[in-house]
Design a protein around this motif. Structure first.
Motif, short mmCIF file in Angstrom:
data_model
loop_
_atom_site.label_atom_id
_atom_site.label_comp_id
_atom_site.label_asym_id
_atom_site.label_seq_id
_atom_site.Cartn_x
_atom_site.Cartn_y
_atom_site.Cartn_z
N ASP A 282 -1.36 2.19 -5.76
CA ASP A 282 -1.25 3.12 -6.87
C ASP A 282 -1.81 4.50 -6.54
O ASP A 282 -1.94 5.34 -7.42
CB ASP A 282 -1.97 2.55 -8.11
CG ASP A 282 -1.32 1.26 -8.58
OD1 ASP A 282 -0.08 1.14 -8.47
OD2 ASP A 282 -2.05 0.37 -9.05
N GLY A 283 -2.15 4.72 -5.28
CA GLY A 283 -2.71 6.00 -4.87
C GLY A 283 -1.70 7.13 -4.98
O GLY A 283 -0.49 6.91 -5.02
N SER A 284 -2.21 8.33 -4.99
CA SER A 284 -1.36 9.50 -5.16
C SER A 284 -1.08 10.18 -3.81
O SER A 284 -1.72 9.88 -2.80
CB SER A 284 -2.03 10.51 -6.09
OG SER A 284 -3.16 11.08 -5.45
N GLY B 251 -3.78 3.41 2.18
CA GLY B 251 -3.87 3.95 0.82
C GLY B 251 -3.53 2.91 -0.22
O GLY B 251 -2.61 2.11 -0.03
N ASP B 252 -4.26 2.90 -1.31
CA ASP B 252 -3.99 1.98 -2.41
C ASP B 252 -2.55 2.11 -2.87
O ASP B 252 -1.99 3.22 -2.89
CB ASP B 252 -4.91 2.26 -3.60
CG ASP B 252 -6.36 1.91 -3.31
OD1 ASP B 252 -6.59 1.05 -2.43
OD2 ASP B 252 -7.25 2.49 -3.95
N CYS C 147 0.86 -1.18 0.00
CA CYS C 147 0.00 0.00 0.00
C CYS C 147 0.90 1.23 0.00
O CYS C 147 2.10 1.13 0.19
CB CYS C 147 -0.96 -0.01 1.19
SG CYS C 147 -0.22 0.01 2.81
N ARG C 148 0.32 2.39 -0.26
CA ARG C 148 1.10 3.64 -0.33
C ARG C 148 1.34 4.22 1.06
O ARG C 148 2.38 4.80 1.33
CB ARG C 148 0.34 4.64 -1.20
CG ARG C 148 0.94 6.02 -1.27
CD ARG C 148 2.25 6.10 -1.98
NE ARG C 148 2.10 5.64 -3.35
CZ ARG C 148 3.12 5.30 -4.13
NH1 ARG C 148 4.34 5.39 -3.69
NH2 ARG C 148 2.91 4.89 -5.34
N ASP D 145 -4.17 11.78 -2.56
CA ASP D 145 -5.07 10.87 -1.84
C ASP D 145 -4.70 10.83 -0.36
O ASP D 145 -5.55 10.84 0.52
CB ASP D 145 -4.99 9.45 -2.41
CG ASP D 145 -5.51 9.35 -3.84
OD1 ASP D 145 -6.30 10.22 -4.25
OD2 ASP D 145 -5.10 8.40 -4.54
#
Length: 121
Positions: free
Chosen positions: A43-45, A40-41, A20-21, A48
């Motif tokens: 690939d999240g930014s 956080g995903d 996760c991020r 996010d």
């Protein structure tokens, strides 16, 4: 304030697998333990991550910072204590005093920051 076992287990997963991020932690409603609030995903930014921080409440976050070097892509784990200026004094004091309990259990953190408003993020 104690640290819920799940906090350490999920952190170790993040550290080893980068699954996760970020992981956002909060002090439980009964003020007895630190628990995971959200993850956080992968690939999240960064937006996010920032967008999920409450405007008037404190939080802890471990964030995976990725960057490129001449030798290739790298990543570092960063610990952020979010303590907004507008948070209640009692909350700020509780988070400040409980930080070490969590921080000591999270082995492998490269950098540590404290932010009091969005401009510091």
């Amino acid at each position: 304030v104690g640290v819920h076992d799940n906090c350490i287990t999920e952190f170790d997963e993040l550290k080893l697998r980068k699954n996760c991020r970020f992981i956002q932690y909060k002090i439980s409603d009964d003020a007895k333990s630190i628990e995971i609030e959200r993850k956080g995903d992968r690939d999240g930014s960064y937006d996010d991550f920032k967008g999920g921080l409450p405007e008037n409440e404190c939080r802890y976050v471990v964030y995976v910072v990725e960057y490129d070097t001449d030798d290739g892509a790298r990543s570092k784990l960063t610990f952020v204590m979010w303590s907004p200026d507008v948070a209640k004094v009692k909350s700020k004091m509780m988070y400040a005093s409980a930080k070490d309990a969590l921080r000591k259990k999270l082995n492998g953190i490269a950098k540590e920051y404290q932010a009091t408003d969005n401009s510091e993020m």
